[in-house]
Design an enzyme around this catalytic site. Sequence first.
Site, PDB file in Angstrom:
ATOM      1  N   ASP A  58     -10.644  -9.491   6.992  1.00 27.35           N
ATOM      2  CA  ASP A  58     -12.024  -9.534   6.490  1.00 27.35           C
ATOM      3  C   ASP A  58     -12.556 -10.961   6.598  1.00 27.35           C
ATOM      4  O   ASP A  58     -13.690 -11.199   6.993  1.00 27.35           O
ATOM      5  CB  ASP A  58     -12.098  -9.083   5.018  1.00 27.35           C
ATOM      6  CG  ASP A  58     -12.327  -7.584   4.875  1.00 27.35           C
ATOM      7  OD1 ASP A  58     -11.825  -6.834   5.734  1.00 27.35           O
ATOM      8  OD2 ASP A  58     -13.003  -7.176   3.911  1.00 27.35           O
ATOM      9  N   LYS A 111       4.456 -15.360   2.703  1.00 27.22           N
ATOM     10  CA  LYS A 111       4.571 -16.189   1.499  1.00 27.22           C
ATOM     11  C   LYS A 111       6.057 -16.319   1.212  1.00 27.22           C
ATOM     12  O   LYS A 111       6.554 -15.994   0.136  1.00 27.22           O
ATOM     13  CB  LYS A 111       3.790 -15.515   0.348  1.00 27.22           C
ATOM     14  CG  LYS A 111       3.649 -16.344  -0.905  1.00 27.22           C
ATOM     15  CD  LYS A 111       2.683 -17.503  -0.777  1.00 27.22           C
ATOM     16  CE  LYS A 111       2.653 -18.301  -2.072  1.00 27.22           C
ATOM     17  NZ  LYS A 111       1.963 -19.603  -1.910  1.00 27.22           N
ATOM     18  N   ASP A 116      -1.624 -18.492   1.917  1.00 20.65           N
ATOM     19  CA  ASP A 116      -2.676 -19.222   1.202  1.00 20.65           C
ATOM     20  C   ASP A 116      -3.249 -20.339   2.080  1.00 20.65           C
ATOM     21  O   ASP A 116      -4.459 -20.523   2.173  1.00 20.65           O
ATOM     22  CB  ASP A 116      -2.193 -19.734  -0.166  1.00 20.65           C
ATOM     23  CG  ASP A 116      -0.758 -20.249  -0.158  1.00 20.65           C
ATOM     24  OD1 ASP A 116      -0.117 -20.238   0.910  1.00 20.65           O
ATOM     25  OD2 ASP A 116      -0.288 -20.672  -1.230  1.00 20.65           O
ATOM     26  N   TYR A 151       0.794  -1.223   0.000  1.00 22.43           N
ATOM     27  CA  TYR A 151       0.000   0.000   0.000  1.00 22.43           C
ATOM     28  C   TYR A 151       0.833   1.283   0.000  1.00 22.43           C
ATOM     29  O   TYR A 151       0.276   2.371   0.058  1.00 22.43           O
ATOM     30  CB  TYR A 151      -0.994  -0.010   1.182  1.00 22.43           C
ATOM     31  CG  TYR A 151      -2.078  -1.071   1.059  1.00 22.43           C
ATOM     32  CD1 TYR A 151      -2.257  -1.776  -0.127  1.00 22.43           C
ATOM     33  CD2 TYR A 151      -2.921  -1.363   2.108  1.00 22.43           C
ATOM     34  CE1 TYR A 151      -3.234  -2.748  -0.248  1.00 22.43           C
ATOM     35  CE2 TYR A 151      -3.919  -2.336   1.998  1.00 22.43           C
ATOM     36  CZ  TYR A 151      -4.061  -3.031   0.821  1.00 22.43           C
ATOM     37  OH  TYR A 151      -5.036  -3.987   0.695  1.00 22.43           O
ATOM     38  N   ASP A 191      -4.957  -7.359   5.477  1.00 27.90           N
ATOM     39  CA  ASP A 191      -6.235  -6.779   5.061  1.00 27.90           C
ATOM     40  C   ASP A 191      -7.209  -7.893   4.691  1.00 27.90           C
ATOM     41  O   ASP A 191      -8.362  -7.927   5.143  1.00 27.90           O
ATOM     42  CB  ASP A 191      -5.981  -5.848   3.859  1.00 27.90           C
ATOM     43  CG  ASP A 191      -7.156  -4.948   3.547  1.00 27.90           C
ATOM     44  OD1 ASP A 191      -8.148  -4.988   4.294  1.00 27.90           O
ATOM     45  OD2 ASP A 191      -7.084  -4.211   2.552  1.00 27.90           O
TER      46      ASP A 191
HETATM   47 MG    MG Z   1     -10.297  -4.088   3.985  1.00 25.90          MG
END
Ligand code: MG
Length: 376
Positions: A259, A199, A231, A142, A255
């Site tokens: 969720d 990863k 994963d 980000y 992120d």
């Molecule tokens: Mg989010």
Amino acid sequence: MTLTYKIVVFPGDGVGREVVPETVKVLKAARDTVTGFDFDFVEFPCGGKYYLESGKEWPDEAWEACKSSDAVLFGAIGYPGAVKPNGVLAGIDILLGLRFDLDLYANLRPAKLFDGVESRILDKGPKDVDFMVVRENTEGLYVPIRGMLSRGGVDELAVDVRVITRKGTERIVRYAFELCMRRNGAPGDGKKRVTCVDKSNVLDGCRFFRKIYDEIAEGYGKVQRDYVYVDAMTQWMIRAPEHYDVVVTSNFQGDILSDLSSVLIGGMGMAPSANVGERYGLFEPVHGSAPDIAGQRKANPIGSILSGKMMLEWLALKHGDKACERTAAKIEEAVSSVLSEENIRTPDLCYGKYSGVTPSTTSEVGDAIVEKIEKS
Ligand code: MG
Ligand code: NAI
């Protein structure tokens, strides 16, 4: 001595404007039951709707207010049709900008299932789900180092640079271990455990992240080390949530995982979060502005209210403020006791064995929580 905390409030767009007032109401009610601290709430508009009305994403004085705040309480941004000329959603730069500019390097997203909320995962209940995702919040994918290449009017290529630094990784991993020392361990076996999610079988940034995780872990002999590839983590988190205590990971991966973890606790409406650094803190529900239900009094305010509770916990720790700590506990108890009574819940929680319950409105849930606090 009474400590007065300056809290800057941004309800934002959509359901943010419905859940944040409930949170302020609950915080005020809880404050009124103790002595020792007070709030000075300062509210500003922001987001997509404000942009359409004013041509600005937030008022000019809002940034200065944030810089002199003790904490920021945020709702959500995102209004249908409110897009800046560069194609970016109006308001999103405020939220991402505050994370970067206030150096809010730790994004804390608890996954705790309350009694009275049915897990969507078979055979998993409140005794199985209580972990914290600690997501690095200021670097990774980000960082705004990105771009598109167009030739002859054809978009040919897009690049997003993923930045992992020693400083950024050291401080987030240390935060995770320190937090783990203050918690009660994983629900499954009671062991204190920090799981490193990456990863590293493919990405150099992740190998670096894991190397630094190992360096920091040396200083915490009482905490069990644990490693999983991102994963694989998407299925382990759902299959065996009881194994997890604190999960530390880089920005983009955190992120997504956080969720996903909301599925374990009753959905997006139940998920709180904190964005904290050394000096500043910003507290917001994980969900967005939910245009599909905005204005219908259906939004669950609990994710936002529990974010307010996290704000009190953070202020308590930062200022050694015991009254604040007690107030946070009161809010959590009140939420828990309203949910256990079954008959008061927004529509998102009326499923499974609660499918016959007549749904309550956003403010009815807020009122019920206030009532519990006043009686406590
Ligand atoms: Mg989010
Ligand atoms: P969303 O989180 O707003 O909604 C996803 C689903 O969860 C929807 O079905 C919604 O009805 C439900 N939901 C969300 N909050 C709820 C609540 N309090 N109670 C009950 N149900 C709730 O995500 P979506 O739909 O992808 O995005 C909508 C807008 O929000 C977009 O403009 C997006 O960019 C923005 N957004 C903003 C965020 C922020 O401000 N931090 C985070 C995520 C999205």
